[in-house]
Structure formats: C-alpha cells, structure tokens
Scaffold this motif. Structure first.
Motif, PDB file in Angstrom:
ATOM      1  N   ALA A  23      16.486  32.434 -10.549  1.00 47.14           N
ATOM      2  CA  ALA A  23      15.653  32.917  -9.445  1.00 47.14           C
ATOM      3  C   ALA A  23      16.456  32.982  -8.155  1.00 47.14           C
ATOM      4  N   ALA A  24      17.280  31.958  -7.904  1.00 49.62           N
ATOM      5  CA  ALA A  24      18.103  31.949  -6.697  1.00 49.62           C
ATOM      6  C   ALA A  24      19.112  33.089  -6.706  1.00 49.62           C
ATOM      7  N   GLY A  25      19.702  33.360  -7.850  1.00 55.67           N
ATOM      8  CA  GLY A  25      20.689  34.422  -7.951  1.00 55.67           C
ATOM      9  C   GLY A  25      20.089  35.808  -7.903  1.00 55.67           C
ATOM     10  N   HIS A  26      18.845  35.936  -8.333  1.00 54.34           N
ATOM     11  CA  HIS A  26      18.194  37.237  -8.394  1.00 54.34           C
ATOM     12  C   HIS A  26      17.834  37.766  -7.017  1.00 54.34           C
ATOM     13  N   GLY A  27      17.367  36.888  -6.152  1.00 49.17           N
ATOM     14  CA  GLY A  27      16.713  37.353  -4.943  1.00 49.17           C
ATOM     15  C   GLY A  27      17.650  37.850  -3.861  1.00 49.17           C
ATOM     16  N   ASP A  28      17.233  38.934  -3.181  1.00 45.23           N
ATOM     17  CA  ASP A  28      17.797  39.264  -1.875  1.00 45.23           C
ATOM     18  C   ASP A  28      17.242  38.270  -0.857  1.00 45.23           C
ATOM     19  N   ALA A  29      16.009  37.821  -1.131  1.00 47.56           N
ATOM     20  CA  ALA A  29      15.367  36.756  -0.381  1.00 47.56           C
ATOM     21  C   ALA A  29      14.834  35.750  -1.383  1.00 47.56           C
ATOM     22  N   VAL A  30      14.773  34.481  -0.982  1.00 42.45           N
ATOM     23  CA  VAL A  30      14.325  33.416  -1.881  1.00 42.45           C
ATOM     24  C   VAL A  30      13.305  32.561  -1.147  1.00 42.45           C
ATOM     25  N   LEU A  31      12.216  32.252  -1.831  1.00 43.53           N
ATOM     26  CA  LEU A  31      11.201  31.341  -1.309  1.00 43.53           C
ATOM     27  C   LEU A  31      11.359  29.992  -1.983  1.00 43.53           C
ATOM     28  N   SER A  32      11.559  28.944  -1.192  1.00 41.52           N
ATOM     29  CA  SER A  32      11.528  27.587  -1.727  1.00 41.52           C
ATOM     30  C   SER A  32      10.088  27.106  -1.684  1.00 41.52           C
ATOM     31  N   ALA A  33       9.453  27.069  -2.844  1.00 38.98           N
ATOM     32  CA  ALA A  33       8.041  26.699  -2.945  1.00 38.98           C
ATOM     33  C   ALA A  33       7.877  25.424  -3.751  1.00 38.98           C
ATOM     34  N   VAL A  34       8.801  24.505  -3.548  1.00 35.65           N
ATOM     35  CA  VAL A  34       8.702  23.169  -4.141  1.00 35.65           C
ATOM     36  C   VAL A  34       8.430  22.186  -3.012  1.00 35.65           C
ATOM     37  N   GLY A  35       7.923  21.014  -3.348  1.00 32.26           N
ATOM     38  CA  GLY A  35       7.621  20.026  -2.337  1.00 32.26           C
ATOM     39  C   GLY A  35       8.858  19.598  -1.567  1.00 32.26           C
ATOM     40  N   HIS A  36       8.627  19.138  -0.334  1.00 39.06           N
ATOM     41  CA  HIS A  36       9.748  18.745   0.522  1.00 39.06           C
ATOM     42  C   HIS A  36      10.645  17.712  -0.156  1.00 39.06           C
ATOM     43  N   GLY A  37      10.062  16.772  -0.858  1.00 36.47           N
ATOM     44  CA  GLY A  37      10.841  15.714  -1.479  1.00 36.47           C
ATOM     45  C   GLY A  37      11.785  16.209  -2.552  1.00 36.47           C
ATOM     46  N   ALA A  38      11.472  17.354  -3.154  1.00 41.32           N
ATOM     47  CA  ALA A  38      12.301  17.887  -4.242  1.00 41.32           C
ATOM     48  C   ALA A  38      13.174  19.049  -3.806  1.00 41.32           C
ATOM     49  N   ALA A  39      13.018  19.518  -2.583  1.00 39.12           N
ATOM     50  CA  ALA A  39      13.668  20.760  -2.173  1.00 39.12           C
ATOM     51  C   ALA A  39      15.196  20.674  -2.237  1.00 39.12           C
ATOM     52  N   ALA A  40      15.767  19.611  -1.675  1.00 37.00           N
ATOM     53  CA  ALA A  40      17.230  19.509  -1.676  1.00 37.00           C
ATOM     54  C   ALA A  40      17.770  19.397  -3.093  1.00 37.00           C
ATOM     55  N   GLU A  41      17.043  18.678  -3.956  1.00 36.62           N
ATOM     56  CA  GLU A  41      17.458  18.512  -5.349  1.00 36.62           C
ATOM     57  C   GLU A  41      17.464  19.850  -6.086  1.00 36.62           C
ATOM     58  N   VAL A  42      16.499  20.700  -5.760  1.00 40.50           N
ATOM     59  CA  VAL A  42      16.400  22.008  -6.415  1.00 40.50           C
ATOM     60  C   VAL A  42      17.397  22.993  -5.822  1.00 40.50           C
ATOM     61  N   VAL A  43      17.495  22.999  -4.503  1.00 39.29           N
ATOM     62  CA  VAL A  43      18.304  24.005  -3.810  1.00 39.29           C
ATOM     63  C   VAL A  43      19.794  23.691  -3.890  1.00 39.29           C
ATOM     64  N   GLY A  44      20.157  22.424  -3.816  1.00 37.03           N
ATOM     65  CA  GLY A  44      21.564  22.049  -3.799  1.00 37.03           C
ATOM     66  C   GLY A  44      22.387  22.654  -4.920  1.00 37.03           C
ATOM     67  N   PRO A  45      21.971  22.518  -6.191  1.00 37.05           N
ATOM     68  CA  PRO A  45      22.760  23.081  -7.286  1.00 37.05           C
ATOM     69  C   PRO A  45      22.850  24.612  -7.266  1.00 37.05           C
ATOM     70  N   ALA A  46      21.921  25.250  -6.540  1.00 39.51           N
ATOM     71  CA  ALA A  46      21.916  26.716  -6.477  1.00 39.51           C
ATOM     72  C   ALA A  46      22.512  27.230  -5.176  1.00 39.51           C
ATOM     73  N   ALA A  47      23.163  26.351  -4.409  1.00 37.96           N
ATOM     74  CA  ALA A  47      23.617  26.707  -3.062  1.00 37.96           C
ATOM     75  C   ALA A  47      24.525  27.931  -3.051  1.00 37.96           C
ATOM     76  N   GLU A  48      25.454  28.020  -4.008  1.00 37.89           N
ATOM     77  CA  GLU A  48      26.374  29.160  -4.015  1.00 37.89           C
ATOM     78  C   GLU A  48      25.618  30.471  -4.230  1.00 37.89           C
ATOM     79  N   ARG A  49      24.579  30.430  -5.047  1.00 40.20           N
ATOM     80  CA  ARG A  49      23.804  31.648  -5.326  1.00 40.20           C
ATOM     81  C   ARG A  49      22.944  32.064  -4.126  1.00 40.20           C
ATOM     82  N   LEU A  50      22.706  31.128  -3.213  1.00 45.58           N
ATOM     83  CA  LEU A  50      21.854  31.402  -2.054  1.00 45.58           C
ATOM     84  C   LEU A  50      22.645  31.852  -0.836  1.00 45.58           C
ATOM     85  N   ALA A  51      23.954  31.811  -0.913  1.00 41.51           N
ATOM     86  CA  ALA A  51      24.787  32.130   0.249  1.00 41.51           C
ATOM     87  C   ALA A  51      24.499  33.532   0.768  1.00 41.51           C
ATOM     88  N   GLY A  52      24.276  33.630   2.062  1.00 35.61           N
ATOM     89  CA  GLY A  52      24.049  34.911   2.709  1.00 35.61           C
ATOM     90  C   GLY A  52      22.627  35.425   2.618  1.00 35.61           C
TER      91      GLY A  52
END
Length: 209
Positions: free
Chosen positions: A53-82
């Motif tokens: 999902a992170a790699g697919h989007g031109d835009a990405v919505l983080s729709a996970v709870g605040h407590g889990a957001a960094a855990e979910v987003v961190g591993p996908a950081a390279e795919r979210l660049a830009g």
C-alpha cells in the motif's frame, strides 16, 4: 491518483470508499490479509500488505492508531519518500478531567510520524470527526484543517479533502499539528458530553466585535 491506505478500520473504509467513487486507484494494506481483503472488496479497492500500500500510493493515508503508527510506517519509510502522507490519528485518551493527549509535552503524533518516515511529507488531516461523518453527507461542505510543510503535499491533501465533499483549510506548518491534536481533545470531549463546540465561536464576520 494512486492512494495507499495503511489500515483497514473505520477511517480507512470511510475515506477509501469516497476516494474510490471519485475515481482513484486505492490499495488497502493491513496486518491481517483477511481484513484488508474484506474492506477492499466492500469499497471496490485492492488489498495488499502495508509495504504494498505504501509503495502503490502517490499519496498515502496512515489510518492506524497513534500507538501503532511508527511501527507500521517505519519499515515502509523508503517507499513513502517524496509522497504526501496523511495522518488522521488522534493521540487522546480519557483522563481525570476529560480527554487528554498521550503525547504530553512531547512531539505531536504528526511529527512522530514524520520522524518515522523522514522522506515523506506528512499532512495532518481528517482527525477532528468520526469515520461516520466522513462516510456520509455530513462531510459535505465541512472544513478540514490541514497542517503540513510541503506545498505540493498540501495540494494533494486538499484534492483528497475535496473528493470527500469537504473544504481544505490550511492552518500552518507541521509544527502546528500539536495544536490541532489538542483541539481534538477539547471538541471531541465536548461532543461526548453532549455539548456543541460551535457555540463557543462567533461567525467570522463578527469575530473582532
């Protein structure tokens, strides 16, 4: 536009359904492949992993709870660049005097998300109202405050706000997201108490007396 959604909960379903209806190509990513498949089928999107999902989007919505957001987003950081990364989380919990911020005196949830994906352009958006509001006609004409530092990401977020029937309302850079999150703690607490936050404010033309 290609949109990746991280999460398969109520906010993912409400916003994702409207974006699909607006003609966007949406991929739902979740920990549970079954939940992602169920939601994707319901709204007419496609299912995948968080990374897909992170790699697919031109835009990405983080729709996970605040407590889990960094855990979910961190591993996908390279795919979210830009990319525009929209944060709709509310870091609030019940406290002795009402709802309170879990972030305390630390960085906002939006800033923490930006720190987890430093190449992404985080925009705070869609956090003041429940998923049921965004899912229906109540969203029509509703102003959606946006905080972000990147002009292009704010433009993308504004387009996605308009596609759910609402009106984008930029209110400053990402350093102001903490104020928006604190506002949510107050107004959501008022709604739970049966109070109307709108009664606190005059019309714009009367704001200066």
């Amino acid at each position: 536009m290609r949109i990746g959604i991280l999460g398969a909960g109520n906010m993912a379903g409400a916003l994702g359904a409207k974006w699909v209806r607006a003609g966007h190509d949406v991929v739902i990513g979740a920990r549970s492949a079954e939940r992602a498949e169920v939601l994707a089928k319901r709204i007419g999107a496609r299912a995948g992993t968080f990374a897909e999902a992170a790699g697919h989007g031109d835009a990405v919505l983080s729709a996970v709870g605040h407590g889990a957001a960094a855990e979910v987003v961190g591993p996908a950081a390279e795919r979210l660049a830009g990319k525009a990364l929209l944060d709709c989380s509310n870091p609030i919990v019940p406290g002795p005097g009402g709802l309170m911020l879990t972030t305390g005196g630390g960085p906002s949830a939006a800033r923490a998300l930006a720190d987890a994906a430093p190449g992404a352009h985080v925009v705070k958006a869609f956090h003041l109202c429940a998923a049921e509001v965004w899912a229906g006609a109540l969203a029509d004409g509703l102003a959606v405050p946006l905080c972000g530092d990147d002009a292009d990401a704010l433009d993308v977020a504004g387009e996605l706000v308009a596609d759910v029937g609402s009106v984008p309302l930029p209110v400053g850079g990402l350093e102001r997201a903490g104020y928006l999150e604190a506002t949510a703690a107050i107004v959501i607490g008022m709604w739970f108490a049966g109070q109307d936050p709108r009664t606190m404010l005059p019309l714009a033309e009367n704001a200066h007396g």
